[in-house]
Design a protein around this motif. Structure first.
Motif, PDB file in Angstrom:
ATOM      1  N   MET A   1     -10.159  -9.288  -8.138  1.00 56.59           N
ATOM      2  CA  MET A   1     -10.776 -10.314  -7.312  1.00 56.59           C
ATOM      3  C   MET A   1     -11.539  -9.682  -6.158  1.00 56.59           C
ATOM      4  O   MET A   1     -11.290  -8.545  -5.782  1.00 56.59           O
ATOM      5  CB  MET A   1      -9.692 -11.251  -6.766  1.00 56.59           C
ATOM      6  CG  MET A   1      -8.656 -10.568  -5.899  1.00 56.59           C
ATOM      7  SD  MET A   1      -7.572 -11.764  -5.126  1.00 56.59           S
ATOM      8  CE  MET A   1      -6.005 -11.234  -5.741  1.00 56.59           C
ATOM      9  N   ARG A   2     -12.478 -10.447  -5.642  1.00 51.84           N
ATOM     10  CA  ARG A   2     -13.275  -9.978  -4.511  1.00 51.84           C
ATOM     11  C   ARG A   2     -13.262 -11.007  -3.401  1.00 51.84           C
ATOM     12  O   ARG A   2     -13.200 -12.216  -3.658  1.00 51.84           O
ATOM     13  CB  ARG A   2     -14.734  -9.769  -4.927  1.00 51.84           C
ATOM     14  CG  ARG A   2     -14.906  -8.607  -5.840  1.00 51.84           C
ATOM     15  CD  ARG A   2     -16.360  -8.430  -6.277  1.00 51.84           C
ATOM     16  NE  ARG A   2     -16.376  -7.559  -7.433  1.00 51.84           N
ATOM     17  CZ  ARG A   2     -16.238  -6.240  -7.355  1.00 51.84           C
ATOM     18  NH1 ARG A   2     -16.113  -5.648  -6.177  1.00 51.84           N
ATOM     19  NH2 ARG A   2     -16.227  -5.524  -8.443  1.00 51.84           N
ATOM     20  N   LYS A   3     -13.354 -10.496  -2.176  1.00 48.83           N
ATOM     21  CA  LYS A   3     -13.404 -11.376  -1.017  1.00 48.83           C
ATOM     22  C   LYS A   3     -14.235 -10.702   0.064  1.00 48.83           C
ATOM     23  O   LYS A   3     -13.928  -9.572   0.461  1.00 48.83           O
ATOM     24  CB  LYS A   3     -11.979 -11.641  -0.495  1.00 48.83           C
ATOM     25  CG  LYS A   3     -11.924 -12.338   0.835  1.00 48.83           C
ATOM     26  CD  LYS A   3     -12.174 -13.814   0.678  1.00 48.83           C
ATOM     27  CE  LYS A   3     -12.290 -14.510   2.011  1.00 48.83           C
ATOM     28  NZ  LYS A   3     -12.761 -15.896   1.842  1.00 48.83           N
ATOM     29  N   GLY A  17     -12.491  -5.806  -5.607  1.00 48.11           N
ATOM     30  CA  GLY A  17     -12.139  -5.587  -7.007  1.00 48.11           C
ATOM     31  C   GLY A  17     -10.664  -5.264  -7.203  1.00 48.11           C
ATOM     32  O   GLY A  17     -10.321  -4.248  -7.796  1.00 48.11           O
ATOM     33  N   ILE A  18      -9.816  -6.120  -6.655  1.00 55.38           N
ATOM     34  CA  ILE A  18      -8.365  -5.921  -6.797  1.00 55.38           C
ATOM     35  C   ILE A  18      -7.914  -6.514  -8.130  1.00 55.38           C
ATOM     36  O   ILE A  18      -8.273  -7.650  -8.459  1.00 55.38           O
ATOM     37  CB  ILE A  18      -7.606  -6.656  -5.669  1.00 55.38           C
ATOM     38  CG1 ILE A  18      -8.009  -6.086  -4.321  1.00 55.38           C
ATOM     39  CG2 ILE A  18      -6.095  -6.646  -5.935  1.00 55.38           C
ATOM     40  CD1 ILE A  18      -7.025  -5.186  -3.681  1.00 55.38           C
ATOM     41  N   ASP A  19      -7.163  -5.729  -8.886  1.00 54.97           N
ATOM     42  CA  ASP A  19      -6.586  -6.223 -10.138  1.00 54.97           C
ATOM     43  C   ASP A  19      -5.109  -5.884 -10.078  1.00 54.97           C
ATOM     44  O   ASP A  19      -4.743  -4.716 -10.141  1.00 54.97           O
ATOM     45  CB  ASP A  19      -7.277  -5.515 -11.319  1.00 54.97           C
ATOM     46  CG  ASP A  19      -6.807  -6.061 -12.653  1.00 54.97           C
ATOM     47  OD1 ASP A  19      -5.945  -6.971 -12.660  1.00 54.97           O
ATOM     48  OD2 ASP A  19      -7.288  -5.567 -13.683  1.00 54.97           O
ATOM     49  N   ALA A  20      -4.281  -6.878  -9.879  1.00 53.22           N
ATOM     50  CA  ALA A  20      -2.858  -6.598  -9.706  1.00 53.22           C
ATOM     51  C   ALA A  20      -2.035  -7.712 -10.318  1.00 53.22           C
ATOM     52  O   ALA A  20      -2.449  -8.868 -10.343  1.00 53.22           O
ATOM     53  CB  ALA A  20      -2.527  -6.463  -8.216  1.00 53.22           C
ATOM     54  N   LEU A 206      -3.028   0.001  -1.058  1.00 57.01           N
ATOM     55  CA  LEU A 206      -4.415  -0.430  -0.889  1.00 57.01           C
ATOM     56  C   LEU A 206      -5.130   0.509   0.077  1.00 57.01           C
ATOM     57  O   LEU A 206      -4.529   1.005   1.025  1.00 57.01           O
ATOM     58  CB  LEU A 206      -4.494  -1.831  -0.265  1.00 57.01           C
ATOM     59  CG  LEU A 206      -3.939  -3.039  -1.002  1.00 57.01           C
ATOM     60  CD1 LEU A 206      -4.390  -4.304  -0.258  1.00 57.01           C
ATOM     61  CD2 LEU A 206      -4.407  -3.076  -2.426  1.00 57.01           C
ATOM     62  N   ALA A 207      -6.410   0.698  -0.174  1.00 53.94           N
ATOM     63  CA  ALA A 207      -7.278   1.362   0.795  1.00 53.94           C
ATOM     64  C   ALA A 207      -8.671   0.766   0.602  1.00 53.94           C
ATOM     65  O   ALA A 207      -9.113   0.609  -0.543  1.00 53.94           O
ATOM     66  CB  ALA A 207      -7.305   2.873   0.580  1.00 53.94           C
ATOM     67  N   ASP A 208      -9.313   0.380   1.682  1.00 49.75           N
ATOM     68  CA  ASP A 208     -10.664  -0.197   1.626  1.00 49.75           C
ATOM     69  C   ASP A 208     -10.791  -1.323   0.594  1.00 49.75           C
ATOM     70  O   ASP A 208     -11.775  -1.398  -0.137  1.00 49.75           O
ATOM     71  CB  ASP A 208     -11.699   0.896   1.307  1.00 49.75           C
ATOM     72  CG  ASP A 208     -11.734   1.951   2.390  1.00 49.75           C
ATOM     73  OD1 ASP A 208     -11.539   1.589   3.569  1.00 49.75           O
ATOM     74  OD2 ASP A 208     -11.940   3.137   2.061  1.00 49.75           O
ATOM     75  N   GLY A 209      -9.780  -2.173   0.537  1.00 50.90           N
ATOM     76  CA  GLY A 209      -9.870  -3.346  -0.335  1.00 50.90           C
ATOM     77  C   GLY A 209      -9.680  -3.056  -1.812  1.00 50.90           C
ATOM     78  O   GLY A 209      -9.990  -3.893  -2.657  1.00 50.90           O
ATOM     79  N   ARG A 210      -9.197  -1.860  -2.119  1.00 47.57           N
ATOM     80  CA  ARG A 210      -8.956  -1.525  -3.534  1.00 47.57           C
ATOM     81  C   ARG A 210      -7.540  -1.023  -3.718  1.00 47.57           C
ATOM     82  O   ARG A 210      -6.958  -0.461  -2.793  1.00 47.57           O
ATOM     83  CB  ARG A 210      -9.900  -0.410  -3.984  1.00 47.57           C
ATOM     84  CG  ARG A 210     -11.325  -0.821  -3.940  1.00 47.57           C
ATOM     85  CD  ARG A 210     -12.174   0.219  -4.640  1.00 47.57           C
ATOM     86  NE  ARG A 210     -13.552  -0.188  -4.492  1.00 47.57           N
ATOM     87  CZ  ARG A 210     -14.562   0.657  -4.363  1.00 47.57           C
ATOM     88  NH1 ARG A 210     -14.340   1.945  -4.407  1.00 47.57           N
ATOM     89  NH2 ARG A 210     -15.786   0.187  -4.227  1.00 47.57           N
ATOM     90  N   VAL A 211      -7.029  -1.186  -4.937  1.00 48.28           N
ATOM     91  CA  VAL A 211      -5.722  -0.606  -5.261  1.00 48.28           C
ATOM     92  C   VAL A 211      -5.944   0.876  -5.541  1.00 48.28           C
ATOM     93  O   VAL A 211      -6.780   1.236  -6.369  1.00 48.28           O
ATOM     94  CB  VAL A 211      -5.105  -1.289  -6.509  1.00 48.28           C
ATOM     95  CG1 VAL A 211      -3.823  -0.571  -6.916  1.00 48.28           C
ATOM     96  CG2 VAL A 211      -4.828  -2.754  -6.227  1.00 48.28           C
ATOM     97  N   THR A 212      -5.209   1.734  -4.826  1.00 53.34           N
ATOM     98  CA  THR A 212      -5.404   3.173  -5.030  1.00 53.34           C
ATOM     99  C   THR A 212      -4.229   3.816  -5.748  1.00 53.34           C
ATOM    100  O   THR A 212      -4.262   5.008  -6.022  1.00 53.34           O
ATOM    101  CB  THR A 212      -5.613   3.912  -3.697  1.00 53.34           C
ATOM    102  OG1 THR A 212      -4.439   3.731  -2.918  1.00 53.34           O
ATOM    103  CG2 THR A 212      -6.808   3.378  -2.953  1.00 53.34           C
ATOM    104  N   GLY A 213      -3.204   3.054  -6.026  1.00 48.68           N
ATOM    105  CA  GLY A 213      -2.086   3.642  -6.759  1.00 48.68           C
ATOM    106  C   GLY A 213      -0.833   2.828  -6.568  1.00 48.68           C
ATOM    107  O   GLY A 213      -0.844   1.820  -5.848  1.00 48.68           O
ATOM    108  N   GLU A 214       0.224   3.229  -7.219  1.00 50.26           N
ATOM    109  CA  GLU A 214       1.497   2.547  -7.023  1.00 50.26           C
ATOM    110  C   GLU A 214       2.653   3.511  -7.228  1.00 50.26           C
ATOM    111  O   GLU A 214       2.487   4.595  -7.779  1.00 50.26           O
ATOM    112  CB  GLU A 214       1.613   1.327  -7.932  1.00 50.26           C
ATOM    113  CG  GLU A 214       1.668   1.623  -9.417  1.00 50.26           C
ATOM    114  CD  GLU A 214       2.021   0.350 -10.196  1.00 50.26           C
ATOM    115  OE1 GLU A 214       1.249  -0.606 -10.124  1.00 50.26           O
ATOM    116  OE2 GLU A 214       3.073   0.350 -10.850  1.00 50.26           O
TER     117      GLU A 214
END
Ligand code: ADP
Ligand code: MG
Length: 240
Positions: A1-3, A17-20, A206-214
């Motif tokens: 998703m985007r916001k 562009g978050i996909d979770a 999260l970093a800068d509105g993106r998922v960077t890992g888990e």
């Protein structure tokens, strides 16, 4: 998703562009530096804020396309919220605060169920106290009982231990973890504190509105190491 937020002439891409996915019955922490989009993600997932693109599904049902009224009802019926500030109604007793979401939803009140809710958070003896007569940790536990009173599909928590000392914070976090393990509650918690995140079963970074890992099965140490790598300036090699 985007916001994207508009700030004067500028556009701020809060979610890029978050996909979770958050599996039912699990406890997930969302971590990231300040401004990385954690609160925006929570607000959007809860339908409190609209996304520009993408979709949000709760139990397979899309949130988009719902009217404000339907969204309000959905939040009331299926979502619970806990924030850094406890947001209790000062004039009401602990018990009355816990009853409030049921009253708002027009549901019948079952005194025994309210008793169980208060006992679950260790406040069986404090039902008649007003928030000012309770410690911060006790107030947050009332807020937790209130958030769980309607039996929500998902509990959202934004920095729930941000206003608590670390001992009290641990008590609240252990309660959250216990509710997940014993009742299969789904919890999504935003935090910037590695100790708090270590109580979750999974951490999404999260970093800068993106998922960077888990991380699955996080410890305070493994979370702190990942966070250090995400903080601005983490790649600096020379001291300044
Ligand atoms: P976090 O909770 O991780 O600190 P936020 O989700 O609050 O981050 O913010 C993400 C980005 O979106 C930041 O750049 C922030 O300044 C911006 N932002 C958040 N809310 C608004 C708003 N209502 N209007 C404009 N910009 C906002
Ligand atoms: Mg925030």
């Amino acid at each position: 998703m985007r916001k994207t937020y508009r700030r004067g002439e500028h556009r701020v891409r809060a979610l890029d562009g978050i996909d979770a996915a958050f599996a039912a019955g699990t406890f997930t922490a969302i971590m990231g530096p300040s401004g990385s989009g954690k609160s925006t993600l929570l607000q959007c997932a809860a339908g409190l804020d609209r996304i520009d693109a993408g979709e949000i599904l709760l139990d397979g049902a899309p949130l988009h396309g719902l009217s404000e009224r339907a969204l309000t009802e959905l939040r009331r019926e299926q979502m619970g919220f806990v924030f850094q500030s406890f947001n209790l109604i000062p004039a009401l007793t602990a018990r009355q605060n816990v009853e409030l979401p049921l009253r708002l939803a027009g549901r019948p009140l079952d005194p025994a169920a309210i008793d169980r809710g208060l006992a679950e958070v260790g406040l069986a003896e404090r039902g008649e106290h007003r928030p000012a007569e309770l410690s911060g940790g006790q107030q947050q536990r009332v807020a937790l009982a209130r958030a769980l009173a309607t039996g929500p599909t998902v509990l959202f928590a934004d920095e729930p231990t941000g206003a608590l000392d670390s001992t009290t914070a641990r008590e609240v976090l252990a309660l959250l973890r216990g509710i997940v393990e014993q009742h299969g509650q789904t919890v999504i918690m935003v935090t910037h504190d590695p100790m708090a995140a270590s109580y979750a079963q999974r951490v999404v970074f999260l970093a800068d509105g993106r998922v960077t890992g888990e991380l699955v099965g996080p410890t305070a140490e493994t979370v702190a190491l990942r966070m250090a790598a995400l903080e601005p300036g983490a790649n600096r090699t020379a001291p300044c």
